[in-house]
Design a protein around this motif. Structure first.
Motif, short mmCIF file in Angstrom:
data_model
loop_
_atom_site.label_atom_id
_atom_site.label_comp_id
_atom_site.label_asym_id
_atom_site.label_seq_id
_atom_site.Cartn_x
_atom_site.Cartn_y
_atom_site.Cartn_z
N LEU A 122 3.60 -12.44 3.38
CA LEU A 122 3.36 -11.74 4.65
C LEU A 122 4.43 -10.71 4.95
O LEU A 122 4.13 -9.59 5.38
N ILE A 123 5.68 -11.06 4.73
CA ILE A 123 6.77 -10.13 5.04
C ILE A 123 6.76 -8.95 4.07
O ILE A 123 6.84 -7.79 4.50
N THR A 124 6.63 -9.22 2.77
CA THR A 124 6.66 -8.12 1.81
C THR A 124 5.43 -7.22 1.92
O THR A 124 5.54 -6.00 1.79
N LEU A 125 4.27 -7.80 2.18
CA LEU A 125 3.08 -6.96 2.30
C LEU A 125 3.14 -6.12 3.57
O LEU A 125 2.68 -4.98 3.56
N SER A 126 3.72 -6.64 4.62
CA SER A 126 3.87 -5.86 5.85
C SER A 126 4.76 -4.64 5.62
O SER A 126 4.42 -3.53 6.03
N LEU A 127 5.87 -4.86 4.95
CA LEU A 127 6.76 -3.74 4.64
C LEU A 127 6.08 -2.73 3.71
O LEU A 127 6.21 -1.52 3.89
N ALA A 128 5.36 -3.24 2.73
CA ALA A 128 4.66 -2.36 1.79
C ALA A 128 3.62 -1.52 2.52
O ALA A 128 3.52 -0.31 2.29
N MET A 129 2.84 -2.13 3.40
CA MET A 129 1.77 -1.40 4.08
C MET A 129 2.33 -0.35 5.04
O MET A 129 1.75 0.74 5.17
N ILE A 130 3.44 -0.65 5.70
CA ILE A 130 4.07 0.36 6.57
C ILE A 130 4.54 1.54 5.72
O ILE A 130 4.30 2.70 6.07
N PHE A 131 5.19 1.25 4.61
CA PHE A 131 5.65 2.30 3.70
C PHE A 131 4.47 3.14 3.22
O PHE A 131 4.53 4.38 3.21
N ILE A 132 3.39 2.49 2.82
CA ILE A 132 2.20 3.17 2.32
C ILE A 132 1.64 4.13 3.37
O ILE A 132 1.34 5.29 3.08
N CYS A 133 1.50 3.64 4.58
CA CYS A 133 0.95 4.48 5.65
C CYS A 133 1.83 5.69 5.92
O CYS A 133 1.32 6.80 6.12
#
Length: 147
Positions: A122-133
């Protein structure tokens, strides 16, 4: 010319994997009543469907991003990680009943290993998705300025 082919390859894979994730989300929806936490199962169903659509949409606009190849490649792989990690974390939580980081979906505290795995995802995917956006928005903005 190589960059154009790589972008097309990435775009096609985003769309293919998006439809695949969408299908996984639909299939998980059939098993919601059988899960330890059906409310989390519904969340898994929705995450699969929504992340699948996100990948398809991103694949459709992929060629409109004006960013260098290194950042495009990083964004591509983080997008796949984030989408599938999101789906996986919620499925694990639904099947195990764990997921204290998701109390609204009824997650209870599970074993240390399961909670650690879910929390990490959950933590790593949240950071990844913010970066992606952020990268996608910058790529789209830079494309707007070019025209």
């Amino acid at each position: 010319m190589e960059n154009i082919e790589r972008n097309k390859w990435q775009s096609n894979w985003l769309m293919f994997l998006g439809v695949l994730l969408f299908l996984f989300g639909l299939i998980i929806g059939l098993f919601v009543p059988m899960m330890a936490n059906p409310r989390m199962g519904l969340t898994a169903h929705l995450e699969g469907v929504m992340n699948g659509m996100f990948l398809v949409i991103l694949g459709l606009i992929w060629n409109k991003l004006f960013i260098n190849d290194k950042w495009l490649s990083i964004t591509f792989w983080l997008t796949l990680y984030g989408s599938f990690a999101n789906f996986s974390a919620v499925i694990i939580a639904a099947i195990s009943g764990a997921g204290k980081l998701m109390p609204i979906a009824g997650g209870k505290e599970g074993t240390t290993f399961i909670e650690g795995l879910i929390s990490f995802l959950l933590i790593t995917l949240s950071l990844a998705m913010i970066f992606i956006c952020i990268v996608v928005l910058l790529g789209l903005y830079r494309n707007l300025k070019r025209t």
